[in-house]
Every structure is written in C-alpha cells, then in structure tokens.
Write a protein that holds these residues in place. Structure first.
Motif, PDB file in Angstrom:
ATOM      1  N   ASN A 106       0.862  -1.179   0.000  1.00  0.00           N
ATOM      2  CA  ASN A 106       0.000   0.000   0.000  1.00  0.00           C
ATOM      3  C   ASN A 106       0.897   1.227   0.000  1.00  0.00           C
ATOM      4  OD1 ASN A 106      -2.578  -1.317   0.225  1.00  0.00           O
ATOM      5  ND2 ASN A 106      -2.007  -1.844   2.314  1.00  0.00           N
ATOM      6  N   ALA A 107       0.470   2.254  -0.751  1.00  0.00           N
ATOM      7  CA  ALA A 107       1.273   3.475  -0.845  1.00  0.00           C
ATOM      8  C   ALA A 107       0.411   4.672  -0.489  1.00  0.00           C
ATOM      9  CB  ALA A 107       1.832   3.631  -2.256  1.00  0.00           C
ATOM     10  N   SER A 116       3.094  -5.579   3.767  1.00  0.00           N
ATOM     11  CA  SER A 116       2.601  -6.546   4.752  1.00  0.00           C
ATOM     12  C   SER A 116       2.597  -7.932   4.132  1.00  0.00           C
ATOM     13  CB  SER A 116       1.175  -6.182   5.177  1.00  0.00           C
ATOM     14  OG  SER A 116       1.117  -4.872   5.658  1.00  0.00           O
ATOM     15  N   GLY A 117       2.483  -8.951   4.976  1.00  0.00           N
ATOM     16  CA  GLY A 117       2.386 -10.321   4.487  1.00  0.00           C
ATOM     17  C   GLY A 117       3.449 -11.202   5.091  1.00  0.00           C
ATOM     18  N   THR A 118       3.804 -12.255   4.326  1.00  0.00           N
ATOM     19  CA  THR A 118       4.799 -13.208   4.823  1.00  0.00           C
ATOM     20  C   THR A 118       5.857 -13.481   3.762  1.00  0.00           C
ATOM     21  OG1 THR A 118       3.510 -15.112   4.063  1.00  0.00           O
ATOM     22  CG2 THR A 118       3.151 -14.383   6.333  1.00  0.00           C
ATOM     23  N   VAL A 143       7.694  -1.905   7.026  1.00  0.00           N
ATOM     24  CA  VAL A 143       7.631  -3.341   6.791  1.00  0.00           C
ATOM     25  C   VAL A 143       6.863  -4.009   7.916  1.00  0.00           C
ATOM     26  CG1 VAL A 143       8.974  -5.431   6.427  1.00  0.00           C
ATOM     27  CG2 VAL A 143       9.824  -3.257   5.564  1.00  0.00           C
ATOM     28  N   ASN A 144       5.684  -4.508   7.596  1.00  0.00           N
ATOM     29  CA  ASN A 144       4.854  -5.235   8.559  1.00  0.00           C
ATOM     30  C   ASN A 144       4.822  -6.734   8.204  1.00  0.00           C
ATOM     31  OD1 ASN A 144       4.209  -2.878   9.902  1.00  0.00           O
ATOM     32  ND2 ASN A 144       2.375  -2.525   8.699  1.00  0.00           N
ATOM     33  N   ALA A 145       5.772  -7.172   7.416  1.00  0.00           N
ATOM     34  CA  ALA A 145       5.828  -8.573   6.995  1.00  0.00           C
ATOM     35  C   ALA A 145       6.469  -9.429   8.082  1.00  0.00           C
ATOM     36  CB  ALA A 145       6.608  -8.704   5.687  1.00  0.00           C
ATOM     37  N   THR A 146       6.154 -10.713   8.054  1.00  0.00           N
ATOM     38  CA  THR A 146       6.715 -11.660   9.019  1.00  0.00           C
ATOM     39  C   THR A 146       7.318 -12.849   8.258  1.00  0.00           C
ATOM     40  OG1 THR A 146       4.608 -12.792   9.240  1.00  0.00           O
ATOM     41  CG2 THR A 146       5.088 -11.055  10.833  1.00  0.00           C
TER      42      THR A 146
END
Length: 152
Positions: A106-107, A116-118, A143-146
């Motif tokens: 998202n921007a 986001s994501g994995t 960065v909300n990725a895991t």
C-alpha cells in the motif's frame, strides 16, 4: 488520385470482411457462452509459478520498472505519482526479487509504502526495504511482513 483512394479503401474493407467470415479462426479459443471456466491444473499452476520466479521474468519486471521510471521522467510525472502506480511498481519489484513471498503493498501520497504479508526466511525479510527504496518516489518503507516458512 481521386479514383485510387476509394479503390484502396474498398479493398481493405473487402479483405477485412472476408477475414471475419471464417468464424472457426476467430472463436476456436473462445469459450462457449454456456461453458463454465475450469480451474487450472496443478501442473499449469506449478509451471506459471516457476515462470514467475525465473531469471528471465525477473529481468523483464525490472526492465518494465525502468521503462516506467523513464516515462515518468520524460512526462514530468515523477514529481506527482499516483498511489496506485507507486504501489504497483514496488509490488513488481518485490515479486521479481522475493520468490514465494505473500506480500501486499500500500502506498500513500507522501511516498510512504507499507509492505505486509509473509516471506520464507529472514534474508527475504531484510531485502524488502532496500528493494522498495530503489523505486523512485518511495520516501519511507514500513515493513509489517513476518517470516513464515512454506508448508511442505
């Protein structure tokens, strides 16, 4: 010259009309109106995934990004970019360089991009921010990725 122009136009129309008469050539691959689309087989899905992760595909995506950047520079669109364009370019860059990642992008108007994501491992997670910052117009990356290894 006055007689030649109508003659050329009529020839084009006749050839076009004749080409459209053979419906077998134009509808072979089109589904019938009453047919339900079928899901791709596992082999087709696997082949598409391998193609998406290939070096050639990665180079194509990077070339597409460079072409967009050049087009934006030429038109002056690099100063004010649409959020969707920025998100699309970052998404393409990440898809090309992080195989099997399940990422959403998202921007915002100010150039902040949220990913986001994995991803499959820590190395891929570390690549997200530098890759996203390679895209012109990205000012900040959240960065909300895991890390979530694929199920085998």
């Amino acid at each position: 010259m006055k007689k030649l122009t109508p003659f050329i136009i009529s020839c084009v129309l006749v050839v076009g009309a004749a080409a459209c008469q053979d419906t077998a050539k134009t509808t072979v691959t089109a589904p019938a109106p009453d047919e339900q689309p079928t899901a791709p087989t596992a082999q087709v899905t696997q082949e598409a995934q391998q193609d998406a992760q290939s070096e050639l595909r990665r180079r194509q995506l990077n070339e597409d990004i460079r072409a967009r950047e050049q087009r934006n520079n030429a038109t002056g669109g690099d100063r004010e970019r649409a959020e969707g364009d920025l998100a699309s370019e970052v998404r393409s860059k990440l898809e090309a360089n992080i195989p099997n990642g399940q990422l959403t992008v998202n921007a915002k108007e100010d150039g902040t991009v949220t990913v986001s994501g994995t991803v499959n491992n820590q190395e891929q997670l570390a690549k997200i921010e530098p890759l996203a910052k390679e895209i012109k117009g990205v000012t900040q990356v959240v960065v909300n990725a895991t890390v979530a290894p694929p199920n085998s």
